[in-house]
Design a protein around this motif. Structure first.
Motif, PDB file in Angstrom:
ATOM      1  N   ILE A 126       0.781  -1.193  -0.133  1.00 53.28           N
ATOM      2  CA  ILE A 126      -0.018  -0.071  -0.022  1.00 53.28           C
ATOM      3  C   ILE A 126       1.113   1.234   0.161  1.00 53.28           C
ATOM      4  O   ILE A 126       1.636   1.515   0.970  1.00 53.28           O
ATOM      5  CB  ILE A 126      -0.969   0.052   1.330  1.00 53.28           C
ATOM      6  N   ASN A 127       0.721   1.916  -1.110  1.00 52.20           N
ATOM      7  CA  ASN A 127       1.651   3.141  -1.261  1.00 52.20           C
ATOM      8  C   ASN A 127       1.245   4.442  -0.420  1.00 52.20           C
ATOM      9  O   ASN A 127       2.051   4.962   0.194  1.00 52.20           O
ATOM     10  CB  ASN A 127       1.753   3.511  -2.711  1.00 52.20           C
ATOM     11  N   LYS A 128       0.145   4.774  -0.536  1.00 49.25           N
ATOM     12  CA  LYS A 128      -0.559   5.801   0.008  1.00 49.25           C
ATOM     13  C   LYS A 128      -1.973   5.724   0.059  1.00 49.25           C
ATOM     14  O   LYS A 128      -2.850   5.122  -0.636  1.00 49.25           O
ATOM     15  CB  LYS A 128      -0.242   7.060  -0.301  1.00 49.25           C
ATOM     16  N   ILE A 129      -2.555   6.424   1.214  1.00 48.80           N
ATOM     17  CA  ILE A 129      -4.139   6.474   1.310  1.00 48.80           C
ATOM     18  C   ILE A 129      -4.342   7.666   1.599  1.00 48.80           C
ATOM     19  O   ILE A 129      -4.080   8.454   2.608  1.00 48.80           O
ATOM     20  CB  ILE A 129      -4.736   5.572   2.693  1.00 48.80           C
ATOM     21  N   GLN A 130      -5.323   8.524   1.123  1.00 48.41           N
ATOM     22  CA  GLN A 130      -6.023   9.720   0.864  1.00 48.41           C
ATOM     23  C   GLN A 130      -7.325   9.724   1.268  1.00 48.41           C
ATOM     24  O   GLN A 130      -8.057   9.329   0.397  1.00 48.41           O
ATOM     25  CB  GLN A 130      -5.596  10.718  -0.417  1.00 48.41           C
TER      26      GLN A 130
ATOM     27  N   ILE B  91     -14.293   9.813   0.712  1.00 49.76           N
ATOM     28  CA  ILE B  91     -13.672   8.839  -0.143  1.00 49.76           C
ATOM     29  C   ILE B  91     -12.274   8.328   0.547  1.00 49.76           C
ATOM     30  O   ILE B  91     -11.418   9.298   0.511  1.00 49.76           O
ATOM     31  CB  ILE B  91     -13.715   8.995  -1.709  1.00 49.76           C
ATOM     32  N   ALA B  92     -11.910   7.277   0.721  1.00 46.30           N
ATOM     33  CA  ALA B  92     -10.586   6.868   1.004  1.00 46.30           C
ATOM     34  C   ALA B  92     -10.098   6.108  -0.123  1.00 46.30           C
ATOM     35  O   ALA B  92     -10.361   5.139  -0.642  1.00 46.30           O
ATOM     36  CB  ALA B  92     -10.493   5.757   2.266  1.00 46.30           C
ATOM     37  N   LYS B  93      -9.019   7.048  -0.871  1.00 49.74           N
ATOM     38  CA  LYS B  93      -8.322   6.631  -2.218  1.00 49.74           C
ATOM     39  C   LYS B  93      -7.041   5.864  -1.814  1.00 49.74           C
ATOM     40  O   LYS B  93      -6.054   6.417  -1.336  1.00 49.74           O
ATOM     41  CB  LYS B  93      -8.126   7.915  -2.775  1.00 49.74           C
ATOM     42  N   VAL B  94      -7.180   4.347  -2.069  1.00 47.04           N
ATOM     43  CA  VAL B  94      -6.184   3.769  -1.582  1.00 47.04           C
ATOM     44  C   VAL B  94      -5.245   3.230  -3.142  1.00 47.04           C
ATOM     45  O   VAL B  94      -5.688   2.883  -3.994  1.00 47.04           O
ATOM     46  CB  VAL B  94      -6.527   2.442  -1.081  1.00 47.04           C
ATOM     47  N   ASN B  95      -3.944   3.870  -2.964  1.00 51.94           N
ATOM     48  CA  ASN B  95      -2.883   3.681  -3.930  1.00 51.94           C
ATOM     49  C   ASN B  95      -2.142   2.524  -3.776  1.00 51.94           C
ATOM     50  O   ASN B  95      -1.330   2.458  -2.550  1.00 51.94           O
ATOM     51  CB  ASN B  95      -2.263   4.878  -4.491  1.00 51.94           C
ATOM     52  N   TYR B  96      -2.083   1.518  -4.343  1.00 48.16           N
ATOM     53  CA  TYR B  96      -1.217   0.220  -4.131  1.00 48.16           C
ATOM     54  C   TYR B  96      -0.685  -0.391  -5.280  1.00 48.16           C
ATOM     55  O   TYR B  96      -0.923  -0.211  -6.557  1.00 48.16           O
ATOM     56  CB  TYR B  96      -1.992  -0.834  -3.569  1.00 48.16           C
TER      57      TYR B  96
END
Length: 222
Positions: A116-120, A132-137
Protein backbone atom coordinates in the motif's frame (compact mmCIF):
# COMPACT_ATOMS: atom_id res chain seq x y z
CA UNK A 1 -20.05 27.10 39.37
CA UNK A 2 -22.34 24.10 39.85
CA UNK A 3 -24.50 25.23 36.93
CA UNK A 4 -21.42 25.63 34.74
CA UNK A 5 -20.34 22.06 35.49
CA UNK A 6 -23.81 20.76 34.60
CA UNK A 7 -23.75 22.68 31.30
CA UNK A 8 -20.24 21.41 30.52
CA UNK A 9 -21.27 17.83 31.29
CA UNK A 10 -24.35 18.18 29.07
CA UNK A 11 -22.19 19.61 26.27
CA UNK A 12 -19.71 16.72 26.47
CA UNK A 13 -22.52 14.15 26.41
CA UNK A 14 -24.09 15.89 23.43
CA UNK A 15 -20.77 15.98 21.55
CA UNK A 16 -20.24 12.30 22.31
CA UNK A 17 -23.57 11.47 20.72
CA UNK A 18 -22.63 13.20 17.47
CA UNK A 19 -18.95 12.24 17.30
CA UNK A 20 -18.45 9.74 14.49
CA UNK A 21 -15.74 7.12 14.66
CA UNK A 22 -14.34 4.66 12.13
CA UNK A 23 -15.19 1.05 12.95
CA UNK A 24 -12.03 0.06 11.05
CA UNK A 25 -9.32 2.13 9.44
CA UNK A 26 -9.32 2.35 5.62
CA UNK A 27 -6.14 0.26 5.38
CA UNK A 28 -7.69 -2.59 7.38
CA UNK A 29 -10.87 -2.46 5.27
CA UNK A 30 -8.90 -2.44 2.03
CA UNK A 31 -6.88 -5.46 3.09
CA UNK A 32 -10.13 -7.36 3.74
CA UNK A 33 -11.33 -6.43 0.25
CA UNK A 34 -8.01 -7.34 -1.35
CA UNK A 35 -7.75 -10.68 0.43
CA UNK A 36 -11.35 -11.50 -0.44
CA UNK A 37 -11.45 -10.59 -4.11
CA UNK A 38 -7.87 -11.10 -5.30
CA UNK A 39 -6.61 -13.79 -2.94
CA UNK A 40 -10.06 -15.42 -2.57
CA UNK A 41 -9.52 -15.98 1.13
CA UNK A 42 -12.70 -17.29 2.74
CA UNK A 43 -11.80 -16.05 6.24
CA UNK A 44 -11.40 -12.49 4.91
CA UNK A 45 -14.66 -12.87 2.99
CA UNK A 46 -16.54 -13.74 6.19
CA UNK A 47 -14.87 -10.89 8.10
CA UNK A 48 -15.72 -8.40 5.36
CA UNK A 49 -19.39 -9.37 5.28
CA UNK A 50 -19.60 -9.32 9.09
CA UNK A 51 -18.01 -5.87 9.13
CA UNK A 52 -20.57 -4.48 6.66
CA UNK A 53 -23.69 -6.22 8.02
CA UNK A 54 -24.73 -3.19 10.15
CA UNK A 55 -24.98 -1.21 6.88
CA UNK A 56 -27.18 -3.84 5.19
CA UNK A 57 -29.81 -4.73 7.81
CA UNK A 58 -27.72 -7.65 9.00
CA UNK A 59 -27.42 -9.23 5.54
CA UNK A 60 -24.28 -10.22 3.62
CA UNK A 61 -23.22 -7.50 1.21
CA UNK A 62 -21.17 -9.77 -1.07
CA UNK A 63 -21.76 -13.30 -2.32
CA UNK A 64 -19.00 -15.58 -3.64
CA UNK A 65 -19.35 -19.25 -4.54
CA UNK A 66 -15.88 -20.50 -3.63
CA UNK A 67 -16.65 -24.03 -4.85
CA UNK A 68 -18.14 -23.27 -8.26
CA UNK A 69 -15.58 -20.58 -9.03
CA UNK A 70 -12.54 -22.32 -7.55
CA UNK A 71 -9.14 -21.79 -9.14
CA UNK A 72 -9.04 -25.47 -10.11
CA UNK A 73 -12.26 -25.08 -12.08
CA UNK A 74 -11.01 -21.86 -13.66
CA UNK A 75 -7.74 -23.57 -14.64
CA UNK A 76 -9.62 -26.49 -16.18
CA UNK A 77 -11.85 -24.20 -18.23
CA UNK A 78 -8.95 -22.06 -19.48
CA UNK A 79 -6.86 -25.15 -20.25
CA UNK A 80 -9.69 -26.74 -22.25
CA UNK A 81 -10.12 -23.57 -24.29
CA UNK A 82 -6.39 -23.23 -24.84
CA UNK A 83 -5.74 -26.79 -26.06
CA UNK A 84 -8.90 -26.89 -28.19
CA UNK A 85 -6.88 -25.50 -31.11
CA UNK A 86 -4.69 -28.61 -31.13
CA UNK A 87 -5.61 -31.94 -32.72
CA UNK A 88 -8.12 -33.80 -30.56
CA UNK A 89 -5.81 -36.69 -29.63
CA UNK A 90 -2.92 -34.34 -28.79
CA UNK A 91 -5.17 -32.11 -26.69
CA UNK A 92 -6.57 -35.09 -24.79
CA UNK A 93 -3.09 -36.47 -24.06
CA UNK A 94 -1.86 -33.10 -22.72
CA UNK A 95 -4.92 -32.08 -20.70
CA UNK A 96 -3.30 -32.68 -17.30
CA UNK A 97 -0.12 -30.75 -18.15
CA UNK A 98 -2.16 -27.83 -19.47
CA UNK A 99 -4.29 -27.77 -16.31
CA UNK A 100 -1.18 -27.92 -14.11
CA UNK A 101 0.24 -24.91 -15.94
CA UNK A 102 -2.87 -22.78 -15.52
CA UNK A 103 -3.22 -23.85 -11.89
CA UNK A 104 0.30 -22.53 -11.31
CA UNK A 105 -0.66 -19.32 -13.11
CA UNK A 106 -3.46 -18.85 -10.58
CA UNK A 107 -1.20 -19.73 -7.63
CA UNK A 108 1.34 -17.11 -8.67
CA UNK A 109 -1.44 -14.58 -9.17
CA UNK A 110 -3.08 -15.19 -5.78
CA UNK A 111 0.29 -15.10 -3.99
CA UNK A 112 1.14 -11.66 -5.33
CA UNK A 113 2.84 -9.30 -2.86
CA UNK A 114 0.77 -6.27 -1.85
CA UNK A 115 2.27 -2.87 -1.04
CA UNK A 116 0.00 0.00 0.00
CA UNK A 117 1.70 3.17 -1.23
CA UNK A 118 -0.63 5.80 0.25
CA UNK A 119 -4.19 6.40 1.42
CA UNK A 120 -5.86 9.77 1.02
CA UNK A 121 -9.26 10.57 2.52
CA UNK A 122 -10.93 13.24 0.38
CA UNK A 123 -14.44 14.72 0.06
CA UNK A 124 -16.79 13.04 -2.41
CA UNK A 125 -17.51 15.77 -4.95
CA UNK A 126 -20.81 14.14 -5.92
CA UNK A 127 -22.27 13.44 -2.47
CA UNK A 128 -22.34 16.10 0.23
CA UNK A 129 -20.87 15.20 3.60
CA UNK A 130 -19.36 11.93 2.34
CA UNK A 131 -15.67 11.13 2.07
CA UNK A 132 -13.71 8.67 -0.05
CA UNK A 133 -10.58 6.84 1.04
CA UNK A 134 -8.42 6.55 -2.08
CA UNK A 135 -6.02 3.64 -1.74
CA UNK A 136 -3.02 3.60 -4.08
CA UNK A 137 -1.29 0.24 -4.08
CA UNK A 138 1.18 -1.91 -6.00
CA UNK A 139 1.03 -5.66 -6.63
CA UNK A 140 4.15 -7.67 -7.47
CA UNK A 141 3.64 -10.93 -9.37
CA UNK A 142 6.18 -13.64 -10.00
CA UNK A 143 6.63 -14.26 -13.70
CA UNK A 144 9.23 -16.22 -15.70
CA UNK A 145 11.99 -14.18 -17.29
CA UNK A 146 11.54 -15.97 -20.59
CA UNK A 147 8.65 -17.96 -22.00
CA UNK A 148 9.31 -19.68 -25.28
CA UNK A 149 6.72 -19.95 -28.01
CA UNK A 150 5.19 -23.32 -28.85
CA UNK A 151 7.94 -24.99 -30.92
CA UNK A 152 5.67 -26.32 -33.69
CA UNK A 153 2.50 -25.22 -35.44
CA UNK A 154 -0.54 -26.36 -33.40
CA UNK A 155 -1.82 -28.68 -36.13
CA UNK A 156 1.57 -30.44 -36.41
CA UNK A 157 2.81 -30.65 -32.82
CA UNK A 158 3.06 -34.07 -31.19
CA UNK A 159 1.68 -34.88 -27.76
CA UNK A 160 5.15 -35.44 -26.24
CA UNK A 161 6.33 -32.04 -27.48
CA UNK A 162 3.30 -30.26 -26.06
CA UNK A 163 3.60 -32.07 -22.73
CA UNK A 164 7.25 -31.03 -22.50
CA UNK A 165 6.32 -27.46 -23.36
CA UNK A 166 3.67 -27.19 -20.63
CA UNK A 167 5.94 -28.89 -18.06
CA UNK A 168 8.71 -26.41 -18.82
CA UNK A 169 6.34 -23.45 -18.43
CA UNK A 170 5.02 -24.80 -15.13
CA UNK A 171 8.50 -25.33 -13.70
CA UNK A 172 9.51 -21.83 -14.79
CA UNK A 173 6.50 -20.37 -13.00
CA UNK A 174 7.24 -22.34 -9.83
CA UNK A 175 10.92 -21.42 -9.64
CA UNK A 176 11.05 -17.87 -10.97
CA UNK A 177 12.38 -14.92 -8.99
CA UNK A 178 11.43 -12.41 -11.69
CA UNK A 179 8.67 -10.00 -10.66
CA UNK A 180 6.17 -7.83 -12.48
CA UNK A 181 4.57 -4.75 -10.90
CA UNK A 182 1.05 -3.43 -11.30
CA UNK A 183 -0.16 -0.17 -9.71
CA UNK A 184 -3.81 0.69 -9.18
CA UNK A 185 -6.12 2.89 -7.11
CA UNK A 186 -9.15 1.59 -5.26
CA UNK A 187 -11.86 3.78 -3.73
CA UNK A 188 -13.54 3.09 -0.41
CA UNK A 189 -16.75 5.06 0.17
CA UNK A 190 -17.98 6.18 3.58
CA UNK A 191 -21.23 4.79 4.95
CA UNK A 192 -22.48 6.38 8.16
CA UNK A 193 -24.62 4.38 10.57
CA UNK A 194 -25.44 6.41 13.65
CA UNK A 195 -22.13 7.59 15.06
CA UNK A 196 -20.11 4.91 13.24
CA UNK A 197 -18.29 5.15 9.91
CA UNK A 198 -17.87 2.17 7.58
CA UNK A 199 -16.14 1.88 4.21
CA UNK A 200 -17.33 -0.09 1.20
CA UNK A 201 -17.09 -0.38 -2.61
CA UNK A 202 -19.88 -1.35 -5.00
CA UNK A 203 -17.63 -2.96 -7.61
CA UNK A 204 -14.81 -4.73 -5.76
CA UNK A 205 -14.27 -7.25 -8.57
CA UNK A 206 -11.97 -4.69 -10.21
CA UNK A 207 -9.47 -5.79 -7.55
CA UNK A 208 -9.27 -9.06 -9.47
CA UNK A 209 -10.14 -8.25 -13.08
CA UNK A 210 -7.72 -5.40 -13.87
CA UNK A 211 -4.61 -7.00 -12.30
CA UNK A 212 -5.43 -10.41 -13.80
CA UNK A 213 -5.90 -8.99 -17.31
CA UNK A 214 -2.55 -7.22 -16.97
CA UNK A 215 -0.80 -10.27 -15.52
CA UNK A 216 -2.14 -12.69 -18.10
CA UNK A 217 -1.33 -10.38 -21.04
CA UNK A 218 2.22 -9.96 -19.80
CA UNK A 219 2.52 -13.69 -19.28
CA UNK A 220 1.39 -14.56 -22.78
CA UNK A 221 3.40 -11.72 -24.30
CA UNK A 222 6.72 -13.07 -23.03
Amino acid sequence: MKNQKIILLFFLILMGQYAQTEVKKPQDVFEMFFNTFLRRDQTSYIKLNNYLKPTADGQNVYSIDFTKNSDDNVAKTVAENFISEFPKETASACKKEAEDFFKQVMINFRDAKLTINKIQVVPNEFIEDQKIAKVNYTINFKIPKNIQDIPTAPEKIKADELKKYFSLLTNNLKNTNETLSFEQEFDLYEIKEGNKIYYWNGDPYELFSAPFDFYFKQLTAK
